[in-house]
Design an enzyme around this catalytic site. Sequence first.
Site, PDB file in Angstrom:
ATOM      1  N   LYS A 199       0.845  -1.204   0.000  1.00 13.04           N
ATOM      2  CA  LYS A 199       0.000   0.000   0.000  1.00 13.04           C
ATOM      3  C   LYS A 199       0.881   1.255   0.000  1.00 13.04           C
ATOM      4  O   LYS A 199       0.623   2.203  -0.741  1.00 13.04           O
ATOM      5  CB  LYS A 199      -0.929  -0.007   1.220  1.00 13.04           C
ATOM      6  CG  LYS A 199      -2.057  -1.029   1.088  1.00 13.04           C
ATOM      7  CD  LYS A 199      -2.803  -1.253   2.393  1.00 13.04           C
ATOM      8  CE  LYS A 199      -3.828  -2.380   2.233  1.00 13.04           C
ATOM      9  NZ  LYS A 199      -4.484  -2.756   3.492  1.00 13.04           N
ATOM     10  N   GLN A 254      -4.434  -1.441   9.781  1.00  7.37           N
ATOM     11  CA  GLN A 254      -4.407  -2.778   9.176  1.00  7.37           C
ATOM     12  C   GLN A 254      -5.063  -3.792  10.117  1.00  7.37           C
ATOM     13  O   GLN A 254      -4.681  -3.912  11.279  1.00  7.37           O
ATOM     14  CB  GLN A 254      -2.954  -3.175   8.869  1.00  7.37           C
ATOM     15  CG  GLN A 254      -2.791  -4.473   8.120  1.00  7.37           C
ATOM     16  CD  GLN A 254      -3.362  -4.421   6.706  1.00  7.37           C
ATOM     17  OE1 GLN A 254      -3.260  -3.415   6.011  1.00  7.37           O
ATOM     18  NE2 GLN A 254      -3.995  -5.505   6.292  1.00  7.37           N
ATOM     19  N   ASP A 277     -10.752   3.437   4.505  1.00  6.48           N
ATOM     20  CA  ASP A 277     -11.190   2.042   4.336  1.00  6.48           C
ATOM     21  C   ASP A 277     -12.717   1.967   4.304  1.00  6.48           C
ATOM     22  O   ASP A 277     -13.283   0.967   3.849  1.00  6.48           O
ATOM     23  CB  ASP A 277     -10.672   1.175   5.500  1.00  6.48           C
ATOM     24  CG  ASP A 277      -9.526   0.260   5.097  1.00  6.48           C
ATOM     25  OD1 ASP A 277      -9.341   0.054   3.878  1.00  6.48           O
ATOM     26  OD2 ASP A 277      -8.850  -0.264   5.990  1.00  6.48           O
TER      27      ASP A 277
END
Length: 292
Positions: free
Chosen positions: A53, A97, A120
């Site tokens: 990422k 994460q 997200d």
Amino acid sequence: MSATLIDGKRIAEHFRERYKLQTAKLAAAGVVPGLAVVIVGDDPASQVYVRNKARACESIGIRSQVHALPSSISQAELIAFVQKLNADAEVHGILVQLPLPGHLDDRAVIESIALDKDVDGFHYANMGRLVIDESPFPPCTPYGVMQMLRHEGISVDGKHAVIIGRSNIVGKPQAMLMLKEGATVTICHSRTQGLAEHCRRADILVAAVGRANFVRGDWVKPGAVVIDVGINRLGDGTLCGDVHFAEASQVASAITPVPGGVGPMTIAMLLGNTLRAAARVRGLSIDEAGVA
Ligand code: NAD
């Protein structure tokens, strides 16, 4: 193989090129988009995802910060860390994460992310918006699937979409996005009876289970579109999806490979969400046509 291969890597590259131009335009307007990625502990798979990422951000001009925190961190310390990022004007997007180590509450940590930095899209409020209306940050994997289908000229309107998996990060938001675009949606999961029968009724079959080669060729309706979200590591270290590719590709009209299918799209959509978050700070918007 008779199915057309849906090349996620190539489509993601198309999006990245577009996002690169948009990042440059934003930078010229005085906003350098910034993404902060928080990783807790030393799970090797998570470390690979985070590195990918960060690299993807840098490749298009998004400033990325990776914060690797020890697995001994307490819930209160982690939330305080996220709140510091919330207040940092150089950070437009925050990604924690998942999964977090067992003593930490994933949900409480996600809820501590500022709504307008939740790239997200997992915050309750953004998930709620996705269900009722439209989220500014659609969750990256299911949104990537929708963009991939659109790019390939595959409409879901009026089609029967069957999604295997009901997780909050893939299955449920995937169902909402398909529904919004006019599909009739069936969500299957670990308690579903007659799974193969449900799958055989799908015009579009999405597998998000986490079991290697789980969906067999005779579960696929001839001519269906098959989207394989699963990422499974086999004993020999290679990756494979949830769909038995060799079998399903004989029956489907189009199919995504693993690797090189949904995975690259997920990362591309994260870049898009980060750009959108940065643009919103200046009252700008990012759309298909560019920065407006
Ligand atoms: P998850 O474990 O949270 O959910 C799996 C789902 O599969 C559950 O809803 C469960 O009900 C269902 N399931 C399990 N066994 C089943 C069975 N026998 N029959 C029917 N349904 C069954 O997983 P997730 O986070 O949704 O991820 C699913 C897969 O997608 C994993 O392989 C993950 O690595 C992959 N993934 C890929 C990307 C990407 O970018 N390509 C992103 C996220 C997740």
